[in-house]
Design an enzyme around this catalytic site. Structure first.
Site, mmCIF file in Angstrom:
data_model
loop_
_atom_site.group_PDB
_atom_site.id
_atom_site.type_symbol
_atom_site.label_atom_id
_atom_site.label_comp_id
_atom_site.label_asym_id
_atom_site.label_seq_id
_atom_site.Cartn_x
_atom_site.Cartn_y
_atom_site.Cartn_z
ATOM 1 N N GLY A 5 -46.221 -19.817 34.349
ATOM 2 C CA GLY A 5 -45.307 -19.593 33.595
ATOM 3 C C GLY A 5 -44.024 -20.105 33.903
ATOM 4 O O GLY A 5 -42.675 -19.449 33.612
ATOM 5 N N HIS B 51 -59.547 -18.862 38.928
ATOM 6 C CA HIS B 51 -59.723 -17.893 37.792
ATOM 7 C C HIS B 51 -60.972 -17.102 37.584
ATOM 8 O O HIS B 51 -61.380 -16.757 36.476
ATOM 9 C CB HIS B 51 -59.187 -18.623 36.403
ATOM 10 C CG HIS B 51 -57.928 -18.856 36.394
ATOM 11 N ND1 HIS B 51 -57.297 -19.811 35.693
ATOM 12 C CD2 HIS B 51 -56.760 -18.322 37.053
ATOM 13 C CE1 HIS B 51 -55.921 -19.824 36.114
ATOM 14 N NE2 HIS B 51 -55.646 -18.830 36.663
ATOM 15 N N ARG C 88 -47.199 -14.866 41.054
ATOM 16 C CA ARG C 88 -46.784 -13.797 39.954
ATOM 17 C C ARG C 88 -47.867 -13.713 38.587
ATOM 18 O O ARG C 88 -47.842 -12.907 37.915
ATOM 19 C CB ARG C 88 -45.403 -14.381 39.278
ATOM 20 C CG ARG C 88 -45.387 -15.717 38.731
ATOM 21 C CD ARG C 88 -44.196 -16.513 38.446
ATOM 22 N NE ARG C 88 -44.045 -17.627 37.956
ATOM 23 C CZ ARG C 88 -43.162 -18.278 37.892
ATOM 24 N NH1 ARG C 88 -42.052 -18.090 38.510
ATOM 25 N NH2 ARG C 88 -43.034 -19.595 37.230
ATOM 26 N N GLY D 276 -48.071 -25.056 30.434
ATOM 27 C CA GLY D 276 -49.014 -24.865 29.503
ATOM 28 C C GLY D 276 -48.805 -24.701 27.988
ATOM 29 O O GLY D 276 -48.714 -25.551 27.215
ATOM 30 N N TYR E 228 -64.101 -18.272 38.199
ATOM 31 C CA TYR E 228 -65.137 -18.879 37.864
ATOM 32 C C TYR E 228 -65.931 -19.132 39.025
ATOM 33 O O TYR E 228 -65.706 -18.772 40.271
ATOM 34 C CB TYR E 228 -64.817 -19.992 37.045
ATOM 35 C CG TYR E 228 -64.120 -19.685 35.731
ATOM 36 C CD1 TYR E 228 -65.089 -18.969 34.884
ATOM 37 C CD2 TYR E 228 -63.031 -20.033 35.342
ATOM 38 C CE1 TYR E 228 -64.494 -18.383 33.491
ATOM 39 C CE2 TYR E 228 -62.383 -19.459 34.345
ATOM 40 C CZ TYR E 228 -63.087 -18.799 33.342
ATOM 41 O OH TYR E 228 -62.605 -18.448 32.010
ATOM 42 N N HIS F 219 -62.422 -27.325 39.074
ATOM 43 C CA HIS F 219 -61.916 -25.897 38.718
ATOM 44 C C HIS F 219 -62.235 -25.065 39.667
ATOM 45 O O HIS F 219 -63.450 -24.496 39.745
ATOM 46 C CB HIS F 219 -62.595 -25.557 37.207
ATOM 47 C CG HIS F 219 -61.743 -24.429 36.865
ATOM 48 N ND1 HIS F 219 -60.984 -23.308 37.447
ATOM 49 C CD2 HIS F 219 -61.501 -23.791 35.367
ATOM 50 C CE1 HIS F 219 -60.539 -22.499 36.599
ATOM 51 N NE2 HIS F 219 -60.846 -22.999 35.463
ATOM 52 N N GLY F 220 -61.520 -24.540 40.607
ATOM 53 C CA GLY F 220 -61.747 -23.472 41.571
ATOM 54 C C GLY F 220 -61.064 -22.388 41.539
ATOM 55 O O GLY F 220 -60.903 -21.630 42.432
#
Length: 367
Positions: A300, A181, A270, A321, A183, A178-179
């Site tokens: 999205g 958002h 986006r 998602g 964190y 996880h790279g």
């Protein structure tokens, strides 16, 4: 002429065509992405997660688990799963087995929240760690009435950085780092956060150094052909903006080629914030062209623009998602052009093993 028309009608939609991802034969191009659900009591994966993931597994389909914390100090949210203890590793095994029983492929997304944490989640009530000592301002999060508050972080010493993200495979088919958002890895890459003056700060190359060291370490541990990385160069989530996100994205895409990892999973421009979509002229195309492995896009997507992205060769795989969350048999629904169940945002992180989790109907249940 009739035969030609019939043949055209039988052409499979791009999303439902097979794809060879390294050693993995995927039967379709639809990926279930990481989605935090906060149903792992005391950070231990629960039996209901085996139901949830197996419901959404298909033969040759790729699932990436919800973000999974790699150390006690990596926590920042209640009841998110971990993988730092033997008990947690053992608890994941029946979940992985349930997906494999359906012929699915499952990668574990490994996660360290960095400064997006509080003293209460940290061992001995210590300060969260980050690239910086600047505190994250309060943030409104899913299902919360009040903005979440965070504790002031401690800037990691240069000599501590290489030891922060240890990891082994522990039964999964692969690992996604996880790279994204805002964190820990993103806190180093983004210049709106990283204010360091050592070899991990300043220039683009320096800011990306930690993320690439983590990629190298995980690839050396489990094999580069089982490693993916998720990035969100354009996102501002958790105050993680960057002055030149395109340059950041391209630099990372090009740099990853050196390690030969399996895939790069990027969030569309986006999606600057977690849930909102914005009009933009920016594109992931430069990163798609730069990266030599499998390219996965998120942000999205629906059936039509997912098919379009594949038809225009802008990606190899597409993430869905909320659609996977509320439609466990999503590939089948796309194939049959069947109705799509609406998702309920208020139950995303509800601490319930069934409601809003495993109780979304299958197509045959709605007939």
């Amino acid at each position: 002429m009739g035969g030609i028309v019939d043949a055209q009608h039988q052409q499979p939609m791009p999303l439902l065509t097979p794809y060879r991802m390294g050693r993995f034969n995927l039967s379709h191009r639809m990926v279930m992405p990481p989605m935090t659900r906060q149903r792992s009591w005391n950070n231990i994966p629960q039996p209901h997660a085996a139901v949830y993931y197996s419901q959404r597994a298909t033969k040759g389909g790729l699932i990436i688990t919800e973000a999974t914390v790699i150390s006690e100090a990596g926590r920042g949210y209640k009841d998110t799963p971990g993988i730092w203890s033997k008990e947690q590793v053992e608890a994941w095994k029946p979940i992985v087995d349930a997906v494999h029983a359906k012929g699915g492929i499952i990668f574990c997304q490994i996660w360290h929240v960095g400064r997006a944490s509080t003293y209460e989640y940290q061992p001995n009530g210590q300060a969260p760690i980050s690239s910086t000592s600047n505190e994250l301002k309060p943030q409104l999060q899913a299902n919360a009435e009040e903005p979440a508050k965070f504790s002031p972080p401690r800037r990691l010493r240069t000599d501590e950085i290489p030891q922060v993200m240890p990891f082994g495979l522990t039964g999964f088919d692969g690992v996604e780092i996880h790279g994204a958002h805002g964190y820990l890895l993103d806190q180093f890459m983004k210049d709106h956060i990283n204010d360091r003056t050592d070899q991990y700060g300043g220039s683009l190359e320096n800011r990306c150094r930690f993320a690439l060291e983590v990629v190298e370490a995980v690839a050396n541990e489990i094999g580069a052909d089982r490693v993916g990385l998720r990035l969100s160069p354009y996102a501002d989530y958790l105050d993680s903006g960057d002055s030149n996100p395109t340059a950041l994205g391209v630099y990372m895409a090009e740099s990853l080629n050196k390690y030969g990892i399996l895939y790069c999973h990027m969030v569309e421009p986006r999606m600057k914030l977690a849930e909102e979509s914005f009009e933009t002229t920016e594109s992931l195309l430069p990163m798609r062209k730069a990266f030599k492995g499998t390219f996965i896009v998120a942000g999205g997507y629906d059936k039509d623009d997912g098919n379009k992205a594949l038809a225009e060769n802008r990606t190899d795989l597409v993430v869905f998602g909320r659609l996977f969350l509320s439609k466990p048999d999503l590939p089948k629904r796309f194939e049959l052009n069947a109705p799509l169940t609406k998702h309920n945002r208020s139950t995303y992180c509800l601490p319930d093993p069934v409601v809003g989790y495993t109780d979304y109907p299958f197509l045959e249940d709605t007939a």
